[in-house]
Design a protein around this motif. Structure first.
Motif, PDB file in Angstrom:
ATOM      1  N   PHE A  44      12.205  42.744 -33.299  1.00  0.00           N
ATOM      2  CA  PHE A  44      11.788  42.834 -34.701  1.00  0.00           C
ATOM      3  C   PHE A  44      10.281  42.708 -34.753  1.00  0.00           C
ATOM      4  CE2 PHE A  44      11.611  38.303 -34.304  1.00  0.00           C
ATOM      5  CZ  PHE A  44      10.929  37.779 -35.387  1.00  0.00           C
ATOM      6  N   GLU A  45       9.733  42.964 -35.929  1.00  0.00           N
ATOM      7  CA  GLU A  45       8.282  42.916 -36.072  1.00  0.00           C
ATOM      8  C   GLU A  45       7.869  41.708 -36.900  1.00  0.00           C
ATOM      9  OE1 GLU A  45       4.997  46.059 -37.536  1.00  0.00           O
ATOM     10  OE2 GLU A  45       6.481  46.817 -36.105  1.00  0.00           O
ATOM     11  N   LYS A  46       6.853  40.990 -36.419  1.00  0.00           N
ATOM     12  CA  LYS A  46       6.298  39.848 -37.145  1.00  0.00           C
ATOM     13  C   LYS A  46       4.797  39.853 -36.898  1.00  0.00           C
ATOM     14  CE  LYS A  46       6.704  34.865 -37.758  1.00  0.00           C
ATOM     15  NZ  LYS A  46       7.467  33.672 -37.438  1.00  0.00           N
ATOM     16  N   ASN A  47       4.036  39.623 -37.934  1.00  0.00           N
ATOM     17  CA  ASN A  47       2.565  39.634 -37.850  1.00  0.00           C
ATOM     18  C   ASN A  47       2.048  40.928 -37.217  1.00  0.00           C
ATOM     19  OD1 ASN A  47       2.649  36.970 -38.824  1.00  0.00           O
ATOM     20  ND2 ASN A  47       2.740  36.139 -36.755  1.00  0.00           N
ATOM     21  N   GLY A  48       2.732  42.031 -37.505  1.00  0.00           N
ATOM     22  CA  GLY A  48       2.286  43.329 -36.998  1.00  0.00           C
ATOM     23  C   GLY A  48       2.556  43.554 -35.517  1.00  0.00           C
ATOM     24  N   GLU A  49       3.336  42.658 -34.886  1.00  0.00           N
ATOM     25  CA  GLU A  49       3.635  42.802 -33.454  1.00  0.00           C
ATOM     26  C   GLU A  49       5.131  42.800 -33.222  1.00  0.00           C
ATOM     27  OE1 GLU A  49       1.180  41.136 -30.129  1.00  0.00           O
ATOM     28  OE2 GLU A  49       0.836  39.610 -31.665  1.00  0.00           O
ATOM     29  N   LYS A  50       5.556  43.596 -32.245  1.00  0.00           N
ATOM     30  CA  LYS A  50       6.969  43.598 -31.866  1.00  0.00           C
ATOM     31  C   LYS A  50       7.294  42.296 -31.135  1.00  0.00           C
ATOM     32  CE  LYS A  50       7.858  48.550 -31.452  1.00  0.00           C
ATOM     33  NZ  LYS A  50       8.240  48.654 -32.809  1.00  0.00           N
ATOM     34  N   GLN A  51       8.433  41.701 -31.512  1.00  0.00           N
ATOM     35  CA  GLN A  51       8.903  40.442 -30.933  1.00  0.00           C
ATOM     36  C   GLN A  51      10.273  40.690 -30.304  1.00  0.00           C
ATOM     37  OE1 GLN A  51       7.052  37.451 -31.604  1.00  0.00           O
ATOM     38  NE2 GLN A  51       5.565  38.675 -32.710  1.00  0.00           N
ATOM     39  N   LEU A  52      10.475  40.143 -29.117  1.00  0.00           N
ATOM     40  CA  LEU A  52      11.776  40.218 -28.464  1.00  0.00           C
ATOM     41  C   LEU A  52      12.540  38.930 -28.783  1.00  0.00           C
ATOM     42  CD1 LEU A  52      13.791  41.553 -26.465  1.00  0.00           C
ATOM     43  CD2 LEU A  52      12.716  40.157 -24.692  1.00  0.00           C
ATOM     44  N   VAL A  53      13.758  39.094 -29.292  1.00  0.00           N
ATOM     45  CA  VAL A  53      14.616  37.951 -29.591  1.00  0.00           C
ATOM     46  C   VAL A  53      15.676  37.845 -28.497  1.00  0.00           C
ATOM     47  CG1 VAL A  53      16.180  36.904 -31.279  1.00  0.00           C
ATOM     48  CG2 VAL A  53      14.308  38.379 -32.064  1.00  0.00           C
ATOM     49  N   GLN A  54      15.854  36.624 -27.982  1.00  0.00           N
ATOM     50  CA  GLN A  54      16.910  36.347 -27.014  1.00  0.00           C
ATOM     51  C   GLN A  54      17.819  35.283 -27.622  1.00  0.00           C
ATOM     52  OE1 GLN A  54      13.480  35.998 -24.251  1.00  0.00           O
ATOM     53  NE2 GLN A  54      14.935  36.604 -22.676  1.00  0.00           N
ATOM     54  N   VAL A  55      19.063  35.252 -27.197  1.00  0.00           N
ATOM     55  CA  VAL A  55      20.038  34.336 -27.807  1.00  0.00           C
ATOM     56  C   VAL A  55      20.986  33.774 -26.739  1.00  0.00           C
ATOM     57  CG1 VAL A  55      21.734  36.140 -28.382  1.00  0.00           C
ATOM     58  CG2 VAL A  55      21.643  34.060 -29.766  1.00  0.00           C
ATOM     59  N   ALA A  56      21.460  32.557 -26.989  1.00  0.00           N
ATOM     60  CA  ALA A  56      22.521  31.947 -26.184  1.00  0.00           C
ATOM     61  C   ALA A  56      23.577  31.430 -27.152  1.00  0.00           C
ATOM     62  CB  ALA A  56      21.975  30.806 -25.331  1.00  0.00           C
ATOM     63  N   MET A  57      24.815  31.556 -26.749  1.00  0.00           N
ATOM     64  CA  MET A  57      25.946  31.124 -27.574  1.00  0.00           C
ATOM     65  C   MET A  57      26.463  29.782 -27.066  1.00  0.00           C
ATOM     66  SD  MET A  57      26.197  33.919 -29.309  1.00  0.00           S
ATOM     67  CE  MET A  57      27.688  34.630 -29.908  1.00  0.00           C
ATOM     68  N   ASN A  58      26.879  28.939 -28.000  1.00  0.00           N
ATOM     69  CA  ASN A  58      27.491  27.656 -27.649  1.00  0.00           C
ATOM     70  C   ASN A  58      28.954  27.932 -27.291  1.00  0.00           C
ATOM     71  OD1 ASN A  58      28.500  25.074 -27.484  1.00  0.00           O
ATOM     72  ND2 ASN A  58      27.521  24.355 -29.344  1.00  0.00           N
ATOM     73  N   GLU A  59      29.271  27.784 -26.024  1.00  0.00           N
ATOM     74  CA  GLU A  59      30.631  28.056 -25.550  1.00  0.00           C
ATOM     75  C   GLU A  59      31.630  27.017 -26.057  1.00  0.00           C
ATOM     76  OE1 GLU A  59      31.163  30.908 -23.961  1.00  0.00           O
ATOM     77  OE2 GLU A  59      29.011  31.301 -23.964  1.00  0.00           O
ATOM     78  N   LYS A  60      31.135  25.872 -26.547  1.00  0.00           N
ATOM     79  CA  LYS A  60      32.018  24.785 -26.954  1.00  0.00           C
ATOM     80  C   LYS A  60      32.422  24.862 -28.426  1.00  0.00           C
ATOM     81  CE  LYS A  60      29.712  22.054 -23.525  1.00  0.00           C
ATOM     82  NZ  LYS A  60      28.346  21.646 -23.333  1.00  0.00           N
ATOM     83  N   VAL A  61      31.853  25.836 -29.151  1.00  0.00           N
ATOM     84  CA  VAL A  61      32.156  25.947 -30.586  1.00  0.00           C
ATOM     85  C   VAL A  61      33.262  26.929 -30.813  1.00  0.00           C
ATOM     86  CG1 VAL A  61      31.250  26.687 -32.821  1.00  0.00           C
ATOM     87  CG2 VAL A  61      29.877  25.246 -31.357  1.00  0.00           C
TER      88      VAL A  61
END
Length: 169
Positions: A152-169
């Motif tokens: 996504f873009e923030k402050n005019g720059e492309k940002q890479l988002v990474q995610v981890a899922m809680n396996e216990k939920v």
């Protein structure tokens, strides 16, 4: 107050006495190359106040990262609430003083924060985002098990988002 401990580190709440030590990373141009600019001392103070407020509001924020053996402050790491495309999500972030880069401290602290986010705070997911160019931070996110999620873009720059899922939920 200690929040958590790892093999080599402990994380505790930041306080105003940490301003000078934290400025060693937040005011350093190389350490802050992926930010719009390095922080002034006043901005470092605002950063600490913001985190103190986050502790009260969310029961988390960025914490001081301290080497256990030497009781030496080496940066900050923790969980802050960040807006990613109009959604407010828990994000793991860190800033380590460059003398301590490439020793696994960011990964060790970030892993402890992710476990805290899942086991203590019970978040279903945690995120990390950085500018596309910030490969060192992206590698830390990968090492703690995060997967590429989106750009996504923030402050005019492309940002890479990474995610981890809680396996216990």
């Amino acid at each position: 107050m200690k929040i958590m401990e790892t093999e080599r580190l402990y994380l505790r709440e930041l306080n105003m006495d940490d301003t000078q030590k934290l400025s060693n990373v937040l005011s350093d141009s190389e350490s802050m190359q992926y930010y719009p600019e390095p922080f002034t001392l006043e901005k470092v103070e605002e950063w600490i106040k913001w985190n103190i407020n986050n502790y009260k509001k969310y029961n988390h924020g960025l914490w001081a990262v301290v080497l256990k053996d030497e009781d030496r402050f080496i940066g900050d790491c923790g969980i802050t609430m960040q807006e990613i495309e109009k959604e407010t999500v828990p994000e793991i972030g860190f800033h380590i003083i460059k003398d301590y880069w490439n020793k696994g401290y960011a990964t060790e602290a970030a892993m402890a924060c992710m476990e805290h986010a899942f086991d203590v705070l019970h978040y279903p997911k945690v995120y990390s985002y950085t500018t596309i160019q910030n490969l060192p931070s992206q590698k830390v996110a990968e090492k703690i098990g995060m997967q590429k999620y989106k750009v996504f873009e923030k402050n005019g720059e492309k940002q890479l988002v990474q995610v981890a899922m809680n396996e216990k939920v």
